[in-house]
Design a protein around this motif. Structure first.
Motif, PDB file in Angstrom:
ATOM      1  N   GLY A   3       0.805  -1.211   0.000  1.00 52.61           N
ATOM      2  CA  GLY A   3       0.000   0.000   0.000  1.00 52.61           C
ATOM      3  C   GLY A   3       0.840   1.263   0.000  1.00 52.61           C
ATOM      4  N   LYS A   4       1.972   1.248   0.709  1.00 46.85           N
ATOM      5  CA  LYS A   4       2.803   2.457   0.758  1.00 46.85           C
ATOM      6  C   LYS A   4       3.457   2.737  -0.597  1.00 46.85           C
ATOM      7  CE  LYS A   4       6.952   0.161   2.613  1.00 46.85           C
ATOM      8  NZ  LYS A   4       7.916   0.142   3.752  1.00 46.85           N
ATOM      9  N   THR A   5       3.719   1.695  -1.390  1.00 44.35           N
ATOM     10  CA  THR A   5       4.270   1.901  -2.736  1.00 44.35           C
ATOM     11  C   THR A   5       3.204   2.482  -3.650  1.00 44.35           C
ATOM     12  OG1 THR A   5       5.781   0.041  -2.430  1.00 44.35           O
ATOM     13  CG2 THR A   5       5.408   0.793  -4.689  1.00 44.35           C
ATOM     14  N   ALA A   6       1.995   1.915  -3.562  1.00 44.84           N
ATOM     15  CA  ALA A   6       0.881   2.444  -4.353  1.00 44.84           C
ATOM     16  C   ALA A   6       0.615   3.904  -3.990  1.00 44.84           C
ATOM     17  CB  ALA A   6      -0.372   1.605  -4.114  1.00 44.84           C
ATOM     18  N   ASN A   7       0.651   4.197  -2.697  1.00 41.39           N
ATOM     19  CA  ASN A   7       0.457   5.567  -2.219  1.00 41.39           C
ATOM     20  C   ASN A   7       1.525   6.500  -2.771  1.00 41.39           C
ATOM     21  OD1 ASN A   7      -0.718   7.596  -0.289  1.00 41.39           O
ATOM     22  ND2 ASN A   7       1.320   7.427   0.606  1.00 41.39           N
ATOM     23  N   GLY A   8       2.789   6.042  -2.777  1.00 38.03           N
ATOM     24  CA  GLY A   8       3.882   6.862  -3.282  1.00 38.03           C
ATOM     25  C   GLY A   8       3.729   7.188  -4.753  1.00 38.03           C
ATOM     26  N   LEU A   9       3.353   6.208  -5.558  1.00 37.66           N
ATOM     27  CA  LEU A   9       3.155   6.429  -6.996  1.00 37.66           C
ATOM     28  C   LEU A   9       1.975   7.353  -7.258  1.00 37.66           C
ATOM     29  CD1 LEU A   9       3.777   2.767  -8.127  1.00 37.66           C
ATOM     30  CD2 LEU A   9       5.043   4.743  -9.006  1.00 37.66           C
ATOM     31  N   ARG A 154       2.802  -1.735 -18.138  1.00 39.31           N
ATOM     32  CA  ARG A 154       1.401  -1.389 -17.833  1.00 39.31           C
ATOM     33  C   ARG A 154       0.911  -2.293 -16.705  1.00 39.31           C
ATOM     34  NH1 ARG A 154       3.701   2.227 -20.881  1.00 39.31           N
ATOM     35  NH2 ARG A 154       2.294   3.352 -22.272  1.00 39.31           N
ATOM     36  N   ASP A 155       1.566  -2.150 -15.561  1.00 43.43           N
ATOM     37  CA  ASP A 155       1.206  -2.933 -14.390  1.00 43.43           C
ATOM     38  C   ASP A 155       0.473  -2.035 -13.400  1.00 43.43           C
ATOM     39  OD1 ASP A 155       3.210  -1.300 -13.483  1.00 43.43           O
ATOM     40  OD2 ASP A 155       4.577  -2.918 -12.895  1.00 43.43           O
ATOM     41  N   GLU A 156       0.295  -2.517 -12.170  1.00 44.11           N
ATOM     42  CA  GLU A 156      -0.493  -1.733 -11.222  1.00 44.11           C
ATOM     43  C   GLU A 156       0.182  -0.411 -10.857  1.00 44.11           C
ATOM     44  OE1 GLU A 156      -1.027  -3.817  -7.499  1.00 44.11           O
ATOM     45  OE2 GLU A 156       0.714  -5.065  -7.925  1.00 44.11           O
ATOM     46  N   GLY A 157       1.529  -0.383 -10.864  1.00 43.85           N
ATOM     47  CA  GLY A 157       2.216   0.872 -10.582  1.00 43.85           C
ATOM     48  C   GLY A 157       1.878   1.946 -11.598  1.00 43.85           C
ATOM     49  N   TYR A 158       1.864   1.563 -12.859  1.00 44.49           N
ATOM     50  CA  TYR A 158       1.508   2.486 -13.933  1.00 44.49           C
ATOM     51  C   TYR A 158       0.090   3.013 -13.727  1.00 44.49           C
ATOM     52  CZ  TYR A 158       0.256   4.039 -18.667  1.00 44.49           C
ATOM     53  OH  TYR A 158      -0.186   4.753 -19.744  1.00 44.49           O
ATOM     54  N   HIS A 159      -0.841   2.124 -13.385  1.00 46.27           N
ATOM     55  CA  HIS A 159      -2.242   2.535 -13.244  1.00 46.27           C
ATOM     56  C   HIS A 159      -2.464   3.420 -12.014  1.00 46.27           C
ATOM     57  CE1 HIS A 159      -3.307   0.120 -16.641  1.00 46.27           C
ATOM     58  NE2 HIS A 159      -2.892  -1.001 -16.068  1.00 46.27           N
ATOM     59  N   PHE A 160      -1.727   3.186 -10.918  1.00 48.69           N
ATOM     60  CA  PHE A 160      -1.833   4.083  -9.769  1.00 48.69           C
ATOM     61  C   PHE A 160      -1.308   5.483 -10.125  1.00 48.69           C
ATOM     62  CE2 PHE A 160      -1.966   0.218  -6.967  1.00 48.69           C
ATOM     63  CZ  PHE A 160      -3.182   0.517  -6.364  1.00 48.69           C
ATOM     64  N   ILE A 302     -13.686   9.868  -4.374  1.00 49.45           N
ATOM     65  CA  ILE A 302     -13.011   8.828  -5.170  1.00 49.45           C
ATOM     66  C   ILE A 302     -11.577   8.653  -4.682  1.00 49.45           C
ATOM     67  CG2 ILE A 302     -12.191   8.186  -7.468  1.00 49.45           C
ATOM     68  CD1 ILE A 302     -14.600   9.836  -8.579  1.00 49.45           C
ATOM     69  N   GLY A 303     -10.878   9.759  -4.457  1.00 50.05           N
ATOM     70  CA  GLY A 303      -9.509   9.695  -3.963  1.00 50.05           C
ATOM     71  C   GLY A 303      -9.421   8.972  -2.630  1.00 50.05           C
ATOM     72  N   GLN A 304     -10.341   9.274  -1.724  1.00 51.71           N
ATOM     73  CA  GLN A 304     -10.344   8.611  -0.416  1.00 51.71           C
ATOM     74  C   GLN A 304     -10.658   7.125  -0.563  1.00 51.71           C
ATOM     75  OE1 GLN A 304      -9.432   9.990   2.655  1.00 51.71           O
ATOM     76  NE2 GLN A 304      -9.411   7.797   3.079  1.00 51.71           N
ATOM     77  N   ALA A 305     -11.591   6.808  -1.473  1.00 50.38           N
ATOM     78  CA  ALA A 305     -11.952   5.404  -1.686  1.00 50.38           C
ATOM     79  C   ALA A 305     -10.777   4.608  -2.251  1.00 50.38           C
ATOM     80  CB  ALA A 305     -13.160   5.311  -2.617  1.00 50.38           C
ATOM     81  N   ILE A 306      -9.996   5.226  -3.141  1.00 48.23           N
ATOM     82  CA  ILE A 306      -8.801   4.553  -3.680  1.00 48.23           C
ATOM     83  C   ILE A 306      -7.838   4.236  -2.541  1.00 48.23           C
ATOM     84  CG2 ILE A 306      -6.779   4.821  -5.157  1.00 48.23           C
ATOM     85  CD1 ILE A 306      -8.492   6.659  -6.959  1.00 48.23           C
ATOM     86  N   ALA A 307      -7.610   5.216  -1.668  1.00 48.03           N
ATOM     87  CA  ALA A 307      -6.698   5.013  -0.540  1.00 48.03           C
ATOM     88  C   ALA A 307      -7.195   3.903   0.379  1.00 48.03           C
ATOM     89  CB  ALA A 307      -6.547   6.321   0.235  1.00 48.03           C
ATOM     90  N   ASP A 308      -8.502   3.873   0.619  1.00 49.92           N
ATOM     91  CA  ASP A 308      -9.070   2.842   1.501  1.00 49.92           C
ATOM     92  C   ASP A 308      -9.031   1.462   0.833  1.00 49.92           C
ATOM     93  OD1 ASP A 308      -9.589   4.832   3.351  1.00 49.92           O
ATOM     94  OD2 ASP A 308     -11.699   5.062   2.769  1.00 49.92           O
ATOM     95  N   ARG A 311      -5.422   0.239   0.653  1.00 49.47           N
ATOM     96  CA  ARG A 311      -4.706   0.287   1.912  1.00 49.47           C
ATOM     97  C   ARG A 311      -3.406   1.095   1.800  1.00 49.47           C
ATOM     98  NH1 ARG A 311      -4.219  -5.599   4.289  1.00 49.47           N
ATOM     99  NH2 ARG A 311      -3.797  -4.369   6.179  1.00 49.47           N
ATOM    100  N   PHE A 312      -3.570   2.344   1.362  1.00 47.40           N
ATOM    101  CA  PHE A 312      -2.415   3.213   1.170  1.00 47.40           C
ATOM    102  C   PHE A 312      -1.596   3.411   2.442  1.00 47.40           C
ATOM    103  CE2 PHE A 312      -3.488   5.922  -2.832  1.00 47.40           C
ATOM    104  CZ  PHE A 312      -3.415   4.779  -3.613  1.00 47.40           C
TER     105      PHE A 312
END
Length: 314
Positions: A3-9, A154-160, A302-308, A311-312
């Motif tokens: 989650g912290k990597t997704a949050n960082g991207l 085009r993996d999850e990092g790219y999409h975040f 939407i932004g808050q829902a993405i974080a939730d 698990r950012f």
């Protein structure tokens, strides 16, 4: 992905977009102020501060609205924690945190741009240099996005990263457009005058849409046409409809990768459906300000829902 990597991207590209949008706002204000007398020029800079959401912070340290005070406050002032230098420092910090999730090209684009901007913004920016600073900020975003497009899986990092970009871009366009009716236009008696046209032109410049709108509409600066362009035109990459369409696609891709949809998918699907069924006449009939307020609230949800959902903060 953690989650912290997704949050960082996600936030790396949100702040990158925010820095670019702020630079465009200063550029539009500079162009307008150069065509005004001293008193009217102050009004232009006052609108730039208000649109950037920094009115209370600015007025706590300054009693007048001169160009050099305004752009230095927004770009580099230590009394302003939301200045562009800090934004880009955060972009670079996040890039370091997610170093293994981005390509070498993306890292080099961010790191090189940061070093240039840090040097430029280490001292007061004069009128002779503000244009160069603005171009450097805009170029930094172009380089980073180009590197990402050309070198990242085009993996999850790219999409975040893309989700952060379009969520921030939608918020910026909505807020800039909302300022038209509440801050940029001094009185309803100005509607339809040359001042009104000038202010609409400033909004188009703030979202890099002045040339394409002029080309599509033969130079006719019409309030109805501009609102339709910035809200509903799915061809323009900074319109609300385009941004939410792209955001929907990025979140759908993440749902496929993770094998399930989250709350963010449901919210963006509903938001996208609502905007796709709107007409510009309905927007004006129900109130442009009311529509934009609702849009920014939903965008934040939407932004808050993405974080939730992802698990950012875990």
């Amino acid at each position: 992905m953690l989650g912290k990597t997704a949050n960082g991207l996600f936030w790396m590209f949100r702040y990158l977009e925010r820095a670019q949008n702020t630079a465009r706002l200063i550029d539009a204000g500079l162009r307008m102020a150069l065509t005004r007398d001293i008193d009217t020029a102050e009004d232009e800079w006052r609108s730039v501060i208000a649109t950037s959401g920094q009115k209370s912070g600015y007025e706590a340290h300054h009693g007048t609205y001169t160009g050099i005070q305004v752009w230095n406050f927004i770009l580099r002032d230590k009394d302003n924690p939301a200045n562009v230098r800090e934004m880009f420092k955060t972009v670079r910090t996040n890039a370091r945190l997610v170093r293994t999730a981005i390509s070498d090209e993306v890292w080099e684009a961010i790191n090189t741009s940061w070093m240039s901007l840090d040097k430029m913004l280490s001292r007061s920016v004069s009128q002779g240099h503000v244009g160069e600073v603005i171009r450097t900020i805009r170029r930094a975003g172009t380089l980073a996005h180009g590197a990402m497009t050309g070198s990242m899986l085009r993996d999850e990092g790219y999409h975040f990263a893309r989700a952060g970009t379009f969520l921030e871009r939608a918020d910026s366009t909505a807020r800039i457009l909302d300022m038209k009716y509440y801050l940029l236009l001094p009185s309803l008696s100005y509607v339809g005058t040359s001042l009104d046209s000038g202010q609409w032109d400033q909004i188009l410049r703030s979202v890099a849409g002045d040339r394409v709108y002029t080309w599509l509409n033969s130079g006719d600066l019409d309030a109805r046409g501009i609102v339709e362009f910035l809200v509903l035109d799915q061809r323009f990459p900074r319109s609300l409809a385009f941004c939410h369409g792209e955001l929907r696609d990025q979140l759908a891709a993440l749902a496929r990768i993770h094998g399930k949809e989250g709350n963010c998918n449901a919210i963006i699907r509903e938001a996208d459906m609502q905007i796709s069924e709107l007409t510009v006449d309905e927007i004006f009939e129900n109130g442009l300000h009311e529509f934009l307020n609702q849009f920014t609230r939903r965008n934040a949800a939407i932004g808050q829902a993405i974080a939730d959902d992802y698990r950012f903060y875990a």
